[in-house]
Design a protein around this motif. Structure first.
Motif, PDB file in Angstrom:
ATOM      1  N   GLY A  15     -12.096 -11.308  14.208  1.00  0.00           N
ATOM      2  CA  GLY A  15     -11.366 -11.082  15.456  1.00  0.00           C
ATOM      3  C   GLY A  15      -9.992 -10.492  15.260  1.00  0.00           C
ATOM      4  O   GLY A  15      -9.342 -10.078  16.225  1.00  0.00           O
ATOM      5  N   GLY A  16      -9.537 -10.446  14.034  1.00  0.00           N
ATOM      6  CA  GLY A  16      -8.204  -9.943  13.736  1.00  0.00           C
ATOM      7  C   GLY A  16      -8.133  -8.434  13.680  1.00  0.00           C
ATOM      8  O   GLY A  16      -9.124  -7.728  13.926  1.00  0.00           O
ATOM      9  N   SER A  17      -6.941  -7.949  13.346  1.00  0.00           N
ATOM     10  CA  SER A  17      -6.677  -6.509  13.304  1.00  0.00           C
ATOM     11  C   SER A  17      -6.026  -6.124  11.998  1.00  0.00           C
ATOM     12  O   SER A  17      -5.312  -6.924  11.375  1.00  0.00           O
ATOM     13  N   LEU A  18      -6.262  -4.878  11.616  1.00  0.00           N
ATOM     14  CA  LEU A  18      -5.617  -4.283  10.456  1.00  0.00           C
ATOM     15  C   LEU A  18      -5.424  -2.805  10.732  1.00  0.00           C
ATOM     16  O   LEU A  18      -6.185  -2.214  11.508  1.00  0.00           O
ATOM     17  N   ARG A  19      -4.419  -2.224  10.074  1.00  0.00           N
ATOM     18  CA  ARG A  19      -4.241  -0.782  10.150  1.00  0.00           C
ATOM     19  C   ARG A  19      -4.219  -0.213   8.740  1.00  0.00           C
ATOM     20  O   ARG A  19      -3.454  -0.674   7.883  1.00  0.00           O
ATOM     21  N   LEU A  20      -5.055   0.789   8.533  1.00  0.00           N
ATOM     22  CA  LEU A  20      -5.065   1.523   7.270  1.00  0.00           C
ATOM     23  C   LEU A  20      -4.303   2.836   7.451  1.00  0.00           C
ATOM     24  O   LEU A  20      -4.372   3.450   8.515  1.00  0.00           O
ATOM     25  N   SER A  21      -3.624   3.238   6.390  1.00  0.00           N
ATOM     26  CA  SER A  21      -2.899   4.506   6.392  1.00  0.00           C
ATOM     27  C   SER A  21      -3.334   5.343   5.203  1.00  0.00           C
ATOM     28  O   SER A  21      -3.748   4.811   4.168  1.00  0.00           O
ATOM     29  N   CYS A  22      -3.184   6.650   5.366  1.00  0.00           N
ATOM     30  CA  CYS A  22      -3.602   7.584   4.321  1.00  0.00           C
ATOM     31  C   CYS A  22      -2.663   8.781   4.386  1.00  0.00           C
ATOM     32  O   CYS A  22      -2.657   9.488   5.388  1.00  0.00           O
ATOM     33  N   ALA A  23      -1.885   8.972   3.336  1.00  0.00           N
ATOM     34  CA  ALA A  23      -0.903  10.052   3.316  1.00  0.00           C
ATOM     35  C   ALA A  23      -1.353  11.132   2.339  1.00  0.00           C
ATOM     36  O   ALA A  23      -1.574  10.844   1.145  1.00  0.00           O
ATOM     37  N   ASN A  73       0.426  14.612  12.562  1.00  0.00           N
ATOM     38  CA  ASN A  73       0.202  15.943  12.003  1.00  0.00           C
ATOM     39  C   ASN A  73       1.341  16.405  11.097  1.00  0.00           C
ATOM     40  O   ASN A  73       1.119  16.959  10.022  1.00  0.00           O
ATOM     41  N   ALA A  74       2.568  16.174  11.539  1.00  0.00           N
ATOM     42  CA  ALA A  74       3.708  16.695  10.790  1.00  0.00           C
ATOM     43  C   ALA A  74       3.806  16.059   9.402  1.00  0.00           C
ATOM     44  O   ALA A  74       4.322  16.671   8.464  1.00  0.00           O
ATOM     45  N   GLU A  75       3.307  14.841   9.288  1.00  0.00           N
ATOM     46  CA  GLU A  75       3.415  14.128   8.007  1.00  0.00           C
ATOM     47  C   GLU A  75       2.089  14.102   7.263  1.00  0.00           C
ATOM     48  O   GLU A  75       1.992  13.488   6.206  1.00  0.00           O
ATOM     49  N   ASN A  76       1.057  14.748   7.806  1.00  0.00           N
ATOM     50  CA  ASN A  76      -0.273  14.714   7.175  1.00  0.00           C
ATOM     51  C   ASN A  76      -0.693  13.295   6.833  1.00  0.00           C
ATOM     52  O   ASN A  76      -1.175  13.007   5.727  1.00  0.00           O
ATOM     53  N   THR A  77      -0.505  12.419   7.787  1.00  0.00           N
ATOM     54  CA  THR A  77      -0.857  11.014   7.601  1.00  0.00           C
ATOM     55  C   THR A  77      -1.944  10.625   8.585  1.00  0.00           C
ATOM     56  O   THR A  77      -1.860  10.936   9.764  1.00  0.00           O
ATOM     57  N   LEU A  78      -2.932   9.957   8.074  1.00  0.00           N
ATOM     58  CA  LEU A  78      -4.085   9.527   8.863  1.00  0.00           C
ATOM     59  C   LEU A  78      -4.059   8.018   8.993  1.00  0.00           C
ATOM     60  O   LEU A  78      -3.662   7.321   8.042  1.00  0.00           O
ATOM     61  N   TYR A  79      -4.475   7.517  10.137  1.00  0.00           N
ATOM     62  CA  TYR A  79      -4.486   6.085  10.382  1.00  0.00           C
ATOM     63  C   TYR A  79      -5.867   5.639  10.869  1.00  0.00           C
ATOM     64  O   TYR A  79      -6.598   6.403  11.492  1.00  0.00           O
TER      65      TYR A  79
END
Length: 121
Positions: A15-23, A73-79
């Motif tokens: 039931g919890g949440s997490l955020r993944l990032s990719c630079a 987009n400006a940082e080429n980072t995906l979430y």
């Protein structure tokens, strides 16, 4: 060359949440397609969510309505924002970016190093 570095992940209760990032960084002219995949031992890597240039998104049926893919987009980072997590979401998550490079023709896919997501009480 291109470097893709992931962050985020870890242990979360159902039931919890997490955020993944990719630079992504390096000799990138543009990113046409970016996506998140996951893999559990003994199974093939599967597509979780995909973001296509122009803003179109695709999601695996298992995560629709719970996961959201986005990009700076400006940082080429995906979430990947994950909510309503379930034990069956437990896997190693990988990001992948399909890039046009500044150094030559052709589109190339680059993978992140993977990050473990464990959903358990």
């Amino acid at each position: 060359q291109v470097q893709v570095v992931q962050s985020g992940g870890g242990l979360v209760q159902p039931g919890g949440s997490l955020r993944l990032s990719c630079a992504a960084s390096g000799s990138i002219s543009s990113i046409n397609v970016a996506g998140w995949y996951r893999q559990v031992p003994g199974k093939q890597r599967e597509l979780v969510a995909q973001l296509i240039s122009g803003g179109r998104t695709n999601y695996a049926d298992a995560v629709k309505g719970r996961f959201a893919i986005s990009r700076h987009n400006a940082e080429n980072t995906l979430y990947l924002q994950m909510s309503g997590l379930r034990p069956e979401d437990t896997a190693v998550y990988f990001c992948a970016v399909d890039c046009l490079l500044t150094t030559g023709p052709g589109a190339w896919r680059y993978w992140g190093q993977g990050t473990q997501v464990t959903v358990s009480s």
